[in-house]
Design an enzyme around this catalytic site. Structure first.
Site, PDB file in Angstrom:
ATOM      1  N   GLY A  86     -47.011  62.089  56.388  1.00 55.50           N
ATOM      2  CA  GLY A  86     -47.754  62.675  55.283  1.00 55.50           C
ATOM      3  C   GLY A  86     -49.245  62.451  55.373  1.00 55.50           C
ATOM      4  O   GLY A  86     -49.725  61.415  55.837  1.00 55.50           O
ATOM      5  N   HIS A  90     -45.800  66.270  54.271  1.00 58.59           N
ATOM      6  CA  HIS A  90     -46.489  66.719  53.066  1.00 58.59           C
ATOM      7  C   HIS A  90     -47.985  66.445  53.110  1.00 58.59           C
ATOM      8  O   HIS A  90     -48.446  65.438  53.638  1.00 58.59           O
ATOM      9  CB  HIS A  90     -45.881  66.039  51.833  1.00 58.59           C
ATOM     10  CG  HIS A  90     -46.066  64.545  51.814  1.00 58.59           C
ATOM     11  ND1 HIS A  90     -47.195  63.932  51.331  1.00 58.59           N
ATOM     12  CD2 HIS A  90     -45.250  63.535  52.237  1.00 58.59           C
ATOM     13  CE1 HIS A  90     -47.079  62.619  51.438  1.00 58.59           C
ATOM     14  NE2 HIS A  90     -45.905  62.346  51.989  1.00 58.59           N
ATOM     15  N   ASP A  91     -48.749  67.384  52.607  1.00 56.84           N
ATOM     16  CA  ASP A  91     -50.196  67.257  52.432  1.00 56.84           C
ATOM     17  C   ASP A  91     -50.971  67.132  53.739  1.00 56.84           C
ATOM     18  O   ASP A  91     -52.131  66.729  53.732  1.00 56.84           O
ATOM     19  CB  ASP A  91     -50.538  66.065  51.513  1.00 56.84           C
ATOM     20  CG  ASP A  91     -49.888  66.186  50.147  1.00 56.84           C
ATOM     21  OD1 ASP A  91     -50.281  67.078  49.389  1.00 56.84           O
ATOM     22  OD2 ASP A  91     -48.961  65.384  49.856  1.00 56.84           O
TER      23      ASP A  91
END
Length: 261
Positions: A137, A119-120
């Site tokens: 992440g 994520h991100d």
């Protein structure tokens, strides 16, 4: 468009012209796919995906699954993929969290079998991410980086452009641009000379990069003093600016020189 009758496409999904979608693909609501994408069989595109043009997705890839983050509370986030990427078998790319709101993959990247983008993360352009490599992440990977097979990157790390990270390497620190990073514990093993030459860097550019890292990885004084020496002793080039910006902006610290371990 050429869409298999065995594929499922949610009525609210938006599919561009010229796409090929193979059997057993699943395209969720809220997905936007641009023109001329090729989804082979058994590709899963989930809510929040924003996909550009001319990408190829191999079987088993899963795009925009919810983050593997216990802090995620269902916020409305995206997974954004640019143009002309090759995404091989069983690649997984998670969408963003409240932290940044989106996961981004740029243009012209090769994501090899079984690799994961958490994520991100933000992956630039022209990168090669090897088989089963894993980005935790909020990792950043700059343009034209090469991460070989089975590379593990700790959350919040920054991988510089034009690097070569050796297979099986794990890093919990930032890897500065233009270098070779390898082994465990990870170390700086000089410049990615072959990669730089293939990308058209001149001998003069390579020499300046080499001199910059000789200063940065010397043991003379504090790091801030060595960075100042780079500014005063070397030409003000795009390469030195990038190196200085990268090192000064590092949140996790840059990897150590191999001979210092």
């Amino acid at each position: 468009m050429n869409i298999s009758p065995l594929a499922y496409i949610h009525p609210e999904a938006k599919i561009g012209e010229g796409c090929e979608i193979g059997p057993f693909c699943y395209i969720d609501r809220g997905v936007e796919i641009g023109p001329n994408n090729h989804l082979m069989n058994s590709v899963t595109i989930l809510y929040g995906a924003r996909i550009g043009e001319g990408n190829t997705f191999f079987p088993g890839s899963v795009i925009s699954a919810i983050p593997q983050d216990l802090k995620f509370r269902g916020e409305d986030t995206t997974c954004e993929i640019g143009d002309n990427n090759t995404i091989r078998e069983n690649v997984t790319i998670n969408r963003g969290t409240a932290s940044k709101g989106r996961t981004v993959v740029g243009n012209g990247n090769l994501l090899m079998e079984g690799m994961h983008i958490g994520h991100d993360c933000v992956v630039g352009n022209g990168c090669i991410l090897g088989n089963t490599t894993k980005l935790a992440g909020e990792v950043g990977v700059d343009d034209n980086a090469i991460l070989s097979a089975c590379v593990l990157v700790h959350q919040f790390c920054h991988i510089g452009g034009y690097v070569m990270v050796g297979g099986g390497t794990g890093t919990s620190q930032d890897v500065p641009p233009y270098c070779i990073a390898a082994r465990n514990p990870v170390g700086f093993y000089g410049l990615n000379i072959v990669g730089l030459r293939r990308r058209g860097f001149t001998s003069e550019q390579v020499d300046i990069i080499h001199r910059a890292y000789n200063i940065i990885y010397s043991r003379e004084g504090l790091l801030k003093d060595r960075l100042q020496r780079v500014r005063t002793e070397l030409p003000d080039t795009p390469e030195t600016k990038y190196i200085l910006s990268f090192v000064e902006g590092s949140q996790r610290g840059i990897i150590s020189k191999a001979s210092d371990k």
